[in-house]
Design a protein around this motif. Structure first.
Motif, PDB file in Angstrom:
ATOM      1  N   PRO A  62       0.800  -1.233   0.000  1.00  0.00           N
ATOM      2  CA  PRO A  62       0.000   0.000   0.000  1.00  0.00           C
ATOM      3  C   PRO A  62       0.828   1.276   0.000  1.00  0.00           C
ATOM      4  CG  PRO A  62      -0.118  -1.134   2.125  1.00  0.00           C
ATOM      5  CD  PRO A  62       0.575  -2.069   1.185  1.00  0.00           C
ATOM      6  N   GLY A  63       2.036   1.217   0.508  1.00  0.00           N
ATOM      7  CA  GLY A  63       2.858   2.423   0.570  1.00  0.00           C
ATOM      8  C   GLY A  63       3.777   2.558  -0.629  1.00  0.00           C
ATOM      9  N   ASP A  64       4.029   3.802  -1.051  1.00  0.00           N
ATOM     10  CA  ASP A  64       4.899   4.044  -2.197  1.00  0.00           C
ATOM     11  C   ASP A  64       6.306   3.496  -1.972  1.00  0.00           C
ATOM     12  OD1 ASP A  64       2.810   5.319  -3.431  1.00  0.00           O
ATOM     13  OD2 ASP A  64       3.539   7.351  -3.025  1.00  0.00           O
ATOM     14  N   GLU A  65       6.800   3.595  -0.752  1.00  0.00           N
ATOM     15  CA  GLU A  65       8.155   3.132  -0.472  1.00  0.00           C
ATOM     16  C   GLU A  65       8.268   1.620  -0.674  1.00  0.00           C
ATOM     17  OE1 GLU A  65      11.375   3.025   3.226  1.00  0.00           O
ATOM     18  OE2 GLU A  65       9.651   4.376   3.293  1.00  0.00           O
ATOM     19  N   ARG A  66       7.265   0.870  -0.202  1.00  0.00           N
ATOM     20  CA  ARG A  66       7.308  -0.585  -0.366  1.00  0.00           C
ATOM     21  C   ARG A  66       7.138  -0.975  -1.833  1.00  0.00           C
ATOM     22  NH1 ARG A  66      10.235  -2.866   2.035  1.00  0.00           N
ATOM     23  NH2 ARG A  66       9.218  -4.878   1.646  1.00  0.00           N
ATOM     24  N   PHE A  67       6.276  -0.275  -2.554  1.00  0.00           N
ATOM     25  CA  PHE A  67       6.116  -0.560  -3.979  1.00  0.00           C
ATOM     26  C   PHE A  67       7.433  -0.328  -4.707  1.00  0.00           C
ATOM     27  CE2 PHE A  67       5.199   0.508  -8.369  1.00  0.00           C
ATOM     28  CZ  PHE A  67       4.280  -0.451  -8.752  1.00  0.00           C
ATOM     29  N   ALA A  68       8.093   0.787  -4.430  1.00  0.00           N
ATOM     30  CA  ALA A  68       9.353   1.102  -5.102  1.00  0.00           C
ATOM     31  C   ALA A  68      10.442   0.097  -4.764  1.00  0.00           C
ATOM     32  CB  ALA A  68       9.798   2.516  -4.728  1.00  0.00           C
ATOM     33  N   ALA A  69      10.412  -0.428  -3.540  1.00  0.00           N
ATOM     34  CA  ALA A  69      11.443  -1.374  -3.119  1.00  0.00           C
ATOM     35  C   ALA A  69      11.224  -2.765  -3.703  1.00  0.00           C
ATOM     36  CB  ALA A  69      11.480  -1.448  -1.587  1.00  0.00           C
ATOM     37  N   CYS A  70       9.979  -3.152  -3.923  1.00  0.00           N
ATOM     38  CA  CYS A  70       9.666  -4.542  -4.254  1.00  0.00           C
ATOM     39  C   CYS A  70       9.166  -4.773  -5.677  1.00  0.00           C
ATOM     40  CB  CYS A  70       8.624  -5.076  -3.279  1.00  0.00           C
ATOM     41  SG  CYS A  70       9.124  -5.063  -1.550  1.00  0.00           S
ATOM     42  N   ALA A  71       8.421  -3.832  -6.232  1.00  0.00           N
ATOM     43  CA  ALA A  71       7.791  -4.072  -7.532  1.00  0.00           C
ATOM     44  C   ALA A  71       8.788  -4.310  -8.662  1.00  0.00           C
ATOM     45  CB  ALA A  71       6.851  -2.914  -7.881  1.00  0.00           C
ATOM     46  N   PRO A  72       9.919  -3.601  -8.729  1.00  0.00           N
ATOM     47  CA  PRO A  72      10.852  -3.877  -9.835  1.00  0.00           C
ATOM     48  C   PRO A  72      11.354  -5.320  -9.855  1.00  0.00           C
ATOM     49  CG  PRO A  72      11.344  -1.744  -8.853  1.00  0.00           C
ATOM     50  CD  PRO A  72      10.340  -2.404  -7.951  1.00  0.00           C
ATOM     51  N   GLY A  73      11.682  -5.869  -8.697  1.00  0.00           N
ATOM     52  CA  GLY A  73      12.126  -7.248  -8.655  1.00  0.00           C
ATOM     53  C   GLY A  73      11.019  -8.221  -9.007  1.00  0.00           C
ATOM     54  N   PHE A  74       9.823  -7.957  -8.501  1.00  0.00           N
ATOM     55  CA  PHE A  74       8.678  -8.841  -8.751  1.00  0.00           C
ATOM     56  C   PHE A  74       8.312  -8.868 -10.228  1.00  0.00           C
ATOM     57  CE2 PHE A  74       3.990  -9.232  -9.072  1.00  0.00           C
ATOM     58  CZ  PHE A  74       3.834 -10.507  -8.551  1.00  0.00           C
ATOM     59  N   PHE A  75       8.057  -7.699 -10.801  1.00  0.00           N
ATOM     60  CA  PHE A  75       7.642  -7.665 -12.195  1.00  0.00           C
ATOM     61  C   PHE A  75       8.797  -8.005 -13.134  1.00  0.00           C
ATOM     62  CE2 PHE A  75       4.230  -5.042 -10.334  1.00  0.00           C
ATOM     63  CZ  PHE A  75       3.143  -5.730 -10.845  1.00  0.00           C
ATOM     64  N   GLY A  76      10.015  -7.672 -12.730  1.00  0.00           N
ATOM     65  CA  GLY A  76      11.159  -8.066 -13.536  1.00  0.00           C
ATOM     66  C   GLY A  76      11.288  -9.577 -13.623  1.00  0.00           C
ATOM     67  N   HIS A  77      10.975 -10.268 -12.536  1.00  0.00           N
ATOM     68  CA  HIS A  77      10.993 -11.731 -12.518  1.00  0.00           C
ATOM     69  C   HIS A  77       9.950 -12.293 -13.485  1.00  0.00           C
ATOM     70  CE1 HIS A  77      11.212 -15.802 -10.899  1.00  0.00           C
ATOM     71  NE2 HIS A  77       9.936 -15.767 -10.584  1.00  0.00           N
ATOM     72  N   LEU A  78       8.738 -11.768 -13.445  1.00  0.00           N
ATOM     73  CA  LEU A  78       7.691 -12.237 -14.347  1.00  0.00           C
ATOM     74  C   LEU A  78       8.075 -11.999 -15.804  1.00  0.00           C
ATOM     75  CD1 LEU A  78       4.438 -11.009 -12.548  1.00  0.00           C
ATOM     76  CD2 LEU A  78       5.873 -12.998 -12.064  1.00  0.00           C
ATOM     77  N   LEU A  79       8.677 -10.845 -16.071  1.00  0.00           N
ATOM     78  CA  LEU A  79       9.099 -10.516 -17.429  1.00  0.00           C
ATOM     79  C   LEU A  79      10.224 -11.433 -17.900  1.00  0.00           C
ATOM     80  CD1 LEU A  79       9.157  -8.714 -19.951  1.00  0.00           C
ATOM     81  CD2 LEU A  79      10.561  -7.082 -18.641  1.00  0.00           C
ATOM     82  N   ASP A  80      11.213 -11.647 -17.055  1.00  0.00           N
ATOM     83  CA  ASP A  80      12.363 -12.463 -17.453  1.00  0.00           C
ATOM     84  C   ASP A  80      11.948 -13.903 -17.760  1.00  0.00           C
ATOM     85  OD1 ASP A  80      14.036 -10.291 -17.205  1.00  0.00           O
ATOM     86  OD2 ASP A  80      14.705 -10.811 -15.182  1.00  0.00           O
ATOM     87  N   LEU A  81      11.028 -14.455 -16.968  1.00  0.00           N
ATOM     88  CA  LEU A  81      10.549 -15.808 -17.237  1.00  0.00           C
ATOM     89  C   LEU A  81       9.940 -15.906 -18.626  1.00  0.00           C
ATOM     90  CD1 LEU A  81       8.833 -16.877 -13.878  1.00  0.00           C
ATOM     91  CD2 LEU A  81      10.980 -17.764 -14.825  1.00  0.00           C
ATOM     92  N   ARG A  82       9.155 -14.926 -19.000  1.00  0.00           N
ATOM     93  CA  ARG A  82       8.460 -14.983 -20.279  1.00  0.00           C
ATOM     94  C   ARG A  82       9.355 -14.598 -21.447  1.00  0.00           C
ATOM     95  NH1 ARG A  82       5.302 -14.342 -16.159  1.00  0.00           N
ATOM     96  NH2 ARG A  82       3.265 -15.356 -16.127  1.00  0.00           N
ATOM     97  N   LEU A  83      10.301 -13.730 -21.231  1.00  0.00           N
ATOM     98  CA  LEU A  83      11.271 -13.454 -22.293  1.00  0.00           C
ATOM     99  C   LEU A  83      12.090 -14.701 -22.611  1.00  0.00           C
ATOM    100  CD1 LEU A  83      12.592  -9.914 -21.301  1.00  0.00           C
ATOM    101  CD2 LEU A  83      11.319 -10.490 -23.378  1.00  0.00           C
ATOM    102  N   ALA A  84      12.382 -15.486 -21.572  1.00  0.00           N
ATOM    103  CA  ALA A  84      13.203 -16.682 -21.764  1.00  0.00           C
ATOM    104  C   ALA A  84      12.409 -17.852 -22.333  1.00  0.00           C
ATOM    105  CB  ALA A  84      13.846 -17.090 -20.437  1.00  0.00           C
ATOM    106  N   ALA A  85      11.144 -17.987 -21.939  1.00  0.00           N
ATOM    107  CA  ALA A  85      10.441 -19.232 -22.265  1.00  0.00           C
ATOM    108  C   ALA A  85       8.942 -19.060 -22.418  1.00  0.00           C
ATOM    109  CB  ALA A  85      10.727 -20.278 -21.189  1.00  0.00           C
ATOM    110  N   GLY A  86       8.483 -17.863 -22.725  1.00  0.00           N
ATOM    111  CA  GLY A  86       7.063 -17.635 -22.917  1.00  0.00           C
ATOM    112  C   GLY A  86       6.831 -16.769 -24.135  1.00  0.00           C
TER     113      GLY A  86
END
Length: 239
Positions: A62-86
């Motif tokens: 819910p907080g901007d600080e937590r989103f900034a700290a966590c969202a890049p790693g989370f969404f980057g992981h989803l993106l990398d999986l699909r770039l590699a094999a999706g």
């Protein structure tokens, strides 16, 4: 941890446009370049800006600080999986930007390799608190596609740059894989917690299959299914 059916969506990512605009947008759509760190970063930047106010992401962070700290790693992981094999399809913009991106799981899961390479999720979620990690795990449990669904396409992430939402770009980047689903005679699934998106996706043939109120005051999330339509004409998309 997120499964191979990571069910998150961008707010107002798809919208109706005039026919000429829709055709022009589809003509510019192509597969994302693999092995290009610049394009990978441009895709991730679009996803992060599109999801900055998305209700499921903000239920977890819910907080901007937590989103900034966590969202890049989370969404980057989803993106990398699909770039590699999706499947990742994009609509390029000006000066190296990506205006819209759609990340897909093909029938049967990712094409090659384990659904989550060892250590990849641990690295992506390293900044998460235990509560944030449990929230994503609970989300996956509640919104999973039924095992009885059989082979299907899954639209895991759809994002359009906020300034371009409502111009048909989300619709354009989903067209190649919806066409593939029609040709293969297979259904398509997605998840959305946006009431606006429910109506928009309905125009693409999706229907709500399940509604779940996420715990602890979370949003109402819907699992939507689209049945395959008539085989599409022989359209060629750039690869």
């Amino acid at each position: 941890m997120p499964s191979s059916n990571d069910a998150v969506d961008a707010v107002d990512a798809v919208d109706a446009v005039d026919a000429v605009g829709a055709v022009d947008a589809v003509d510019a759509v192509r597969r994302a370049a693999t092995g290009s760190s610049a394009e990978r970063d441009a895709c991730l930047a679009t996803v992060l800006t599109a999801f900055a106010a998305e209700s499921v992401a903000r239920w977890v962070w819910p907080g901007d600080e937590r989103f900034a700290a966590c969202a890049p790693g989370f969404f980057g992981h989803l993106l990398d999986l699909r770039l590699a094999a999706g499947e990742v399809w994009v609509r390029p913009g000006a000066r190296g930007a990506i205006d819209a991106v759609a990340m897909w799981n093909p029938p049967g899961g990712l094409y090659a390799g384990p659904p989550d390479p060892p250590g990849a999720w641990a690295a992506a979620s390293a900044a998460f608190t235990d509560a944030e990690r449990r929230s994503w795990e609970r989300f996956d449990e509640l919104m999973a596609v039924p095992e009885a669904a059989g082979p299907h396409w899954y639209l895991g992430v759809l994002a359009t740059a906020p300034g371009l939402q409502g111009t048909g770009l989300g619709r354009a980047v989903t067209t190649p894989m919806l066409t593939a689903a029609d040709r293969s005679g297979l259904p398509t699934y997605l998840e959305t917690a946006s009431e606006t998106n429910v109506a928009i996706y309905a125009r693409l043939g999706f229907r709500v299959e399940r509604e779940v109120a996420l715990p602890d005051g979370g949003p109402l999330s819907r699992l939507m299914r689209r049945e395959p339509g008539p085989s599409a004409p022989d359209v060629r998309f750039p690869t």
